[in-house]
Design an enzyme around this catalytic site. Structure first.
Site, mmCIF file in Angstrom:
data_model
loop_
_atom_site.group_PDB
_atom_site.id
_atom_site.type_symbol
_atom_site.label_atom_id
_atom_site.label_comp_id
_atom_site.label_asym_id
_atom_site.label_seq_id
_atom_site.Cartn_x
_atom_site.Cartn_y
_atom_site.Cartn_z
ATOM 1 N N GLN A 1 0.816 -1.219 0.000
ATOM 2 C CA GLN A 1 0.000 0.000 0.000
ATOM 3 C C GLN A 1 0.849 1.269 0.000
ATOM 4 O O GLN A 1 0.357 2.353 -0.318
ATOM 5 C CB GLN A 1 -0.917 0.029 1.228
ATOM 6 C CG GLN A 1 -1.989 -1.060 1.251
ATOM 7 C CD GLN A 1 -3.098 -0.829 0.239
ATOM 8 O OE1 GLN A 1 -3.350 0.300 -0.203
ATOM 9 N NE2 GLN A 1 -3.777 -1.898 -0.145
ATOM 10 N N CYS B 1 -10.884 -8.726 1.013
ATOM 11 C CA CYS B 1 -10.665 -10.166 1.109
ATOM 12 C C CYS B 1 -11.638 -10.795 2.090
ATOM 13 O O CYS B 1 -11.874 -11.983 2.062
ATOM 14 C CB CYS B 1 -9.246 -10.462 1.575
ATOM 15 S SG CYS B 1 -8.041 -9.317 0.941
HETATM 16 C C1 PLP Z 1 -3.468 -6.219 -1.569
HETATM 17 C C2 PLP Z 1 -2.487 -6.491 -0.504
HETATM 18 C C3 PLP Z 1 -1.774 -7.696 -0.451
HETATM 19 C C4 PLP Z 1 -2.037 -8.817 -1.437
HETATM 20 O O1 PLP Z 1 -1.559 -8.478 -2.698
HETATM 21 P P1 PLP Z 1 -1.917 -9.393 -3.973
HETATM 22 O O2 PLP Z 1 -0.995 -8.893 -5.019
HETATM 23 O O3 PLP Z 1 -3.347 -9.128 -4.265
HETATM 24 O O4 PLP Z 1 -1.639 -10.795 -3.583
HETATM 25 C C5 PLP Z 1 -0.846 -7.865 0.539
HETATM 26 N N1 PLP Z 1 -0.611 -6.913 1.443
HETATM 27 C C6 PLP Z 1 -1.258 -5.733 1.435
HETATM 28 C C7 PLP Z 1 -0.940 -4.700 2.462
HETATM 29 C C8 PLP Z 1 -2.219 -5.481 0.464
HETATM 30 O O5 PLP Z 1 -2.870 -4.328 0.457
#
Ligand code: PLP
Length: 408
Positions: free
Chosen positions: A184, A350
């Protein structure tokens, strides 16, 4: 006001649309330049390998790494799995204790729970009420057996930004490896593996206007050289750490997305802040009984006093594009339904199909009432002033309306 023709997208923490410039960069690699980057005997292979190495170089440069320290994966979930399991297996002789926080993404929590069942000792540290980890708590949790600390850069729900430099410096002094999930943070705040003493870092393309299903893991190669054992075995791609035919269009898109995020950091940064703060100001000046979850909202005028957007981003305790609110007397489910043509979420995406409330909000000891009335707004590069204006008005109308119905 221009007519609103589709749901306004304000769920940019769960995913983002692919930037057209990213799509254009990717397209040739589906059809004309479709080669396997591992094919060394003909032009199709070379034509795929060169852009992969360009993407690797670009990404490395942007986070202060060297290109051989970047491994491509299927996304941050896989990067997190590879970092944690890979380090745990490689350093077992040194120790079996790993420290993380209760507010991490599920791909960290569940991976470490599994390692815990296999005999590793995992400490899940609580954070402060605003979701930020206190480095003193981390210091107290370190033992002789600690090998790894995994603390996210910025939280995907409440936007809290951890003191990554302090944590990195502490780990370095104590001789511990430091992994951070920066999914993020990338494109929102300054991220640099050397300035912050980061040993492993996860990133994902689809959170920064790139394609889904591709991400990367940075693994430090000197001071110290970090060892990770492969979790996917096969043809030995990615220095033997992650086998499988490379996702050439995805990796090209990931590189392009990061390049744009880096080149346009300044305009994105102020854009996020401006829209987020407008939404916040409008809601708080017109509604009572609203609670801000996570760190306080920083004022743009104060941030403008810094020399640059990069310097300003280093002062932030909260992601510039994040707003997380609880509306007294309004159930998130009813709010989301009533907002209709505005796409927002409650908890994390999720988990939104589950009845169970978000583990992050639970970890912060927010009471159930507030958890069930919480809403996450995530501003994106493509959002406009008009959209935010529309959303702010719609929030006021919706909350007042739902509260009035409840009175009757
Ligand atoms: C979205 C997210 C993930 C997972 O990423 P993907 O590429 O969708 O597997 C992991 N950590 C954080 C902080 C996220 O926001």
């Amino acid at each position: 006001m221009p007519p609103i023709t589709k749901p306004i997208y304000l769920d940019n923490h769960s995913t983002t649309p692919v930037d057209n410039r990213v799509l254009d960069a990717m397209l040739p690699f589906f059809t004309v330049k479709f080669g396997n980057a591992s094919s060394r005997s003909h032009r199709y292979g070379w034509e795929a390998e060169i852009p992969i190495e360009n993407a690797r170089n670009k990404i490395a440069g942007i986070i202060g790494a060297s290109s051989k320290e970047i491994l491509f994966t299927s996304g941050a979930t896989e990067s997190n799995n590879l970092a944690l399991k890979g380090v745990a297996e490689s350093y077992l002789k040194k120790g079996n204790h790993i420290i993380t926080a209760t507010t991490e993404h599920k791909s960290i929590i569940e991976t470490l729970r599994k390692l815990g069942r296999k005999g590793f000792d995992i400490t899940f540290l609580p954070t402060r009420k605003d979701g930020i980890l206190d480095p003193d708590d981390l210091k107290r949790a370190i033992t002789e057996r600690t090998i790894l600390v995994s603390i996210m850069f910025a939280n995907n729900e409440i936007g809290s930004i951890n003191p990554i430099k302090e944590i990195g410096d502490l780990c370095k002094r104590k001789g511990l490896l430091f992994h951070t999930d920066a999914t993020q943070a990338i494109g929102k705040v300054f991220v640099n593996v050397n300035e912050y003493n980061i040993d492993l870092l996860s990133g994902s393309a689809h959170k920064i206007y790139g394609p889904k299903g591709v991400g990367f893991l940075y693994v430090r190669s000197k001071n110290p050289k970090v060892m990770i054992s492969a979790q996917i075995n096969g043809g030995g791609q990615e220095r033997g750490c992650r086998s499988g035919t490379l996702n050439v269009p995805g990796i090209v898109g990931c590189g392009k997305a990061l390049e744009i995020a880096s080149k346009e950091f300044k305009s994105d940064f102020w854009h996020y802040l401006k829209l987020r703060n407008e939404l916040y100001d409008k809601i708080f000046s017109h509604l009572d009984g609203v609670l801000l979850n996570g760190p306080k909202i920083e004022k743009i005028d104060d941030l403008r006093k810094q020399n640059s957007a990069i310097e300003a981003s280093k002062c932030l305790k909260r992601l510039p594009n994040n707003l997380h609110l609880s509306f007294n007397g309004v159930k998130s489910r009813n709010f989301i339904e009533a907002m209709g043509d505005v796409a927002v979420s409650s908890g994390s995406a999720c988990e939104s199909t589950l009845i169970e409330p978000s583990h992050v909000l639970k970890a912060l000891n927010l009471d159930d009432e507030l958890i069930h009335s919480s809403i996450r707004f995530g501003i994106g590069r493509m959002n406009t002033n008009e959209e935010i204006d529309f959303v702010a008005n719609k929030v006021l109308f919706t909350v007042n309306n739902l509260r009035a119905i409840r009175q009757r």
